[in-house]
Write an enzyme that holds these catalytic residues in place. Structure first.
Site, PDB file in Angstrom:
ATOM      1  N   HIS A  21       0.800  -1.341  -0.120  1.00 46.53           N
ATOM      2  CA  HIS A  21       0.028  -0.056   0.002  1.00 46.53           C
ATOM      3  C   HIS A  21       0.950   1.211  -0.142  1.00 46.53           C
ATOM      4  O   HIS A  21       1.990   1.130   0.391  1.00 46.53           O
ATOM      5  CB  HIS A  21      -0.768  -0.028   1.313  1.00 46.53           C
ATOM      6  CG  HIS A  21      -1.689  -1.070   1.417  1.00 46.53           C
ATOM      7  ND1 HIS A  21      -3.223  -1.231   1.171  1.00 46.53           N
ATOM      8  CD2 HIS A  21      -1.571  -2.278   1.895  1.00 46.53           C
ATOM      9  CE1 HIS A  21      -3.731  -2.081   1.464  1.00 46.53           C
ATOM     10  NE2 HIS A  21      -2.711  -2.902   2.064  1.00 46.53           N
ATOM     11  N   HIS A  81      -2.333  -3.167  -3.622  1.00 43.21           N
ATOM     12  CA  HIS A  81      -3.883  -3.212  -3.226  1.00 43.21           C
ATOM     13  C   HIS A  81      -4.815  -3.020  -4.470  1.00 43.21           C
ATOM     14  O   HIS A  81      -6.042  -3.584  -4.284  1.00 43.21           O
ATOM     15  CB  HIS A  81      -3.889  -1.974  -2.239  1.00 43.21           C
ATOM     16  CG  HIS A  81      -5.301  -1.823  -1.739  1.00 43.21           C
ATOM     17  ND1 HIS A  81      -5.476  -0.690  -0.931  1.00 43.21           N
ATOM     18  CD2 HIS A  81      -6.285  -2.375  -1.492  1.00 43.21           C
ATOM     19  CE1 HIS A  81      -6.884  -0.571  -0.418  1.00 43.21           C
ATOM     20  NE2 HIS A  81      -7.212  -1.843  -0.703  1.00 43.21           N
TER      21      HIS A  81
HETATM   22 ZN   LIG Z   1      -3.843   0.389  -0.115  1.00 43.07          ZN
END
Ligand SMILES: [Zn+2]
Length: 132
Positions: A10, A115
Site C-alpha cells: 500500500h 492493493h
Molecule cells: Zn492500499
C-alpha cells in the site's frame, strides 16, 4: 499462527516529500473505527521500517484479504497536485525490497500484490507484479 498467503503493498496516499509516522496513521485508522493501525509495517521517506500491527494479528488494509495477508505501506503515493504517482525514494524502494524478501522467507509461498489488484484504487501507485 495465522496462515499467510499474500503480502499486500500500500501507500499512505500522501504527497511526495511529506513524512508520515505510525502514530499519525494510527490516528487516521482509529478515526475510521479501526482498533489501531491497519498495516503491519510502514516505510518512511528515509526507508525506516516501523512496525504497525503485530504480524500475528489480522490487519485492516485490504477488504476480503486481511485474514491471510500481511499489509506493508510506504509513505507517499501522490504527486504535488495530489495525483497518484510512484513517489518512493530510493531508500524506500530498498527497504521495501528487503522487507518483502524477508517476509517471503518467513512465509514461503506467499505471493506479493498491490492493493489495486483487489480494489478500485490506485494504491500503491506502482506495478507490484512487475517489480516483485
Ligand atoms: Zn492500499
Amino acid at each position: 499462527m495465522r496462515e499467510i498467503d499474500k503480502i499486500i503493498i500500500h501507500c499512505t496516499a500522501t504527497k511526495a516529500g511529506r513524512e508520515v509516522t505510525v502514530e499519525e496513521v494510527t490516528a487516521w485508522h482509529k478515526g475510521r473505527g479501526f482498533r489501531t493501525i491497519g498495516y503491519h509495517y510502514l516505510i518512511g521517506l528515509d526507508g525506516k521500517i516501523s512496525a504497525g500491527r503485530p504480524e500475528r494479528e489480522v490487519g485492516a488494509h485490504c477488504l476480503g484479504q486481511n485474514g491471510h495477508s500481511i499489509g506493508v505501506c510506504y509513505v507517499g503515493g501522490l504527486d504535488e497536485r495530489g495525483q497518484p504517482q510512484d513517489t518512493r525514494t530510493e531508500a524506500q524502494k530498498e527497504s521495501l525490497r528487503g522487507l518483502v524478501a524477508e517476509l517471503r522467507r518467513r512465509y514461503p509461498g506467499a505471493s506479493v500484490h498491490g492493493h489495486r489488484e483487489f480494489a478500485a484504487k490506485a494504491c500503491p501507485c506502482f506495478d507490484v507484479g512487475r517489480e516483485m
